[in-house]
Scaffold this active site. Structure first.
Site, short mmCIF file in Angstrom:
data_model
loop_
_atom_site.label_atom_id
_atom_site.label_comp_id
_atom_site.label_asym_id
_atom_site.label_seq_id
_atom_site.Cartn_x
_atom_site.Cartn_y
_atom_site.Cartn_z
N THR A 45 1.49 0.09 20.00
CA THR A 45 1.40 1.30 19.20
C THR A 45 -0.04 1.72 18.97
O THR A 45 -0.33 2.90 18.76
CB THR A 45 2.13 1.09 17.86
N TYR A 133 5.01 -12.07 22.74
CA TYR A 133 5.56 -10.72 22.57
C TYR A 133 6.41 -10.39 23.79
O TYR A 133 5.88 -10.25 24.89
CB TYR A 133 4.41 -9.73 22.38
N LYS A 161 7.37 -12.17 18.86
CA LYS A 161 7.91 -10.85 18.56
C LYS A 161 8.97 -10.57 19.62
O LYS A 161 8.64 -10.35 20.78
CB LYS A 161 6.81 -9.79 18.59
N ILE A 203 7.72 -6.53 13.11
CA ILE A 203 6.51 -5.82 13.54
C ILE A 203 6.97 -4.41 13.88
O ILE A 203 7.64 -4.19 14.88
CB ILE A 203 5.83 -6.54 14.71
#
Length: 292
Positions: A45, A133, A161, A203
């Site tokens: 992001t 992730y 994540k 997250i």
């Protein structure tokens, strides 16, 4: 323990694509005031893919300095080159990050053994807490539960994540790892259910624009208050969905601009939110109370 609502922070830019430090400072203050539990800087992001190494380090340093130990700062340091990921992780440690978030290598499509060796090498090279992730929808690389289980035993790797949005996958990962290995959601619509199963936080993209609500949702879910957590999630669902009308972070940057929290900058190859999606996102923001 790093837990709760962790915002996947945008990187504010001006109309020419230059970094907007004043808006970054404003956003950090916004999250500190609104109850965000941790800040993830320069991740997906945060447009890490189009930041230079110098910019990457400077964003982390500024966020760390401003937060000043009040909440954890997690730095995105993943790369599809193992040596580059080591360099970024070393830089994040030097800049003062509390932990690093490392996405699976994208484009080059490593095997599961390659993924294991990649993350093991980084963890052995840099002594900082590291979070795996997994987001195969973006990377075309899916780290399977067997590999997560193996990596969960490597020193310095503290969690994952899990951003598939697949709750069966989340359940399998939780079942395979020890209770001190932190499993986070990376999918806002399903995060509440993963936390009710034992996940330790989310997250979140949505937390950029609704930090207080996301913090309350995470607190309720982690306390086992399913009724409250699900009610908040239901209220936020239009926003969860609207923030992915185009590729993240296009909609969330437009939303923050609409809220007056930052300018209208984004870097190519990403573009500003298409006109046809602006009113649907505006309506979702009004429906969920983040815009009057």
């Amino acid at each position: 323990m790093i837990a709760g609502s962790m915002v996947a922070l945008v990187t504010p830019m001006d109309a020419q694509g230059g970094l907007d430090w004043d808006s970054l400072s404003k956003l950090v203050d916004f999250h500190l005031q609104e109850g965000t539990n941790a800040i993830v800087a320069v991740g997906t992001t945060g447009e890490s893919a189009t930041l230079s190494v110098a910019e990457h380090i400077e964003v982390i340093r500024r966020v760390v300095d401003q937060v000043n130990g009040r909440i954890p700062v997690i730095a995105g340091t993943g790369a599809n080159s193992t040596s580059e990921a080591v360099e970024l992780t070393e830089n994040a440690k030097t800049a003062g990050a509390d932990a690093c978030l490392l996405v699976t290598p994208y484009y080059n499509k490593p095997t599961q053994e390659g993924l294991y060796l990649h993350f093991k090498h980084i963890a052995e090279a840099v002594a900082i807490p590291q979070i795996l992730y997994n987001v195969p929808g973006r990377t075309v690389c899916d780290m399977l539960p067997d590999t997560v289980e193996r990596l969960s035993k490597v020193p310095n790797i503290i969690g994952i994540k899990e951003a598939t949005g697949d709750l069966k996958r989340g359940r399998e990962v939780l079942d395979r790892v020890s209770t001190d290995f932190l499993v986070y959601s990376g999918d806002d619509p399903t995060a509440v259910e993963l936390m009710l199963m034992g996940g330790k936080g989310n997250i979140s993209v949505t937390a950029n624009v609704a930090p207080r609500a996301m913090s309350e949702l995470c607190a309720a879910a982690m306390a086992g208050d399913a009724e409250t957590a699900r009610a908040i999630n239901e209220r936020l669902m239009p926003l969860h969905r609207a923030l992915f009308l185009e590729a993240n972070p296009i909609p969330v940057k437009w939303a923050l601009h609409e809220m007056g929290l930052m300018g209208n900058g984004i870097r190519l190859p990403l573009t500003w939110l298409s006109q046809s999606y602006q009113e649907p996102l505006r309506q979702a923001m009004r429906q969920t109370g983040v815009l009057a």
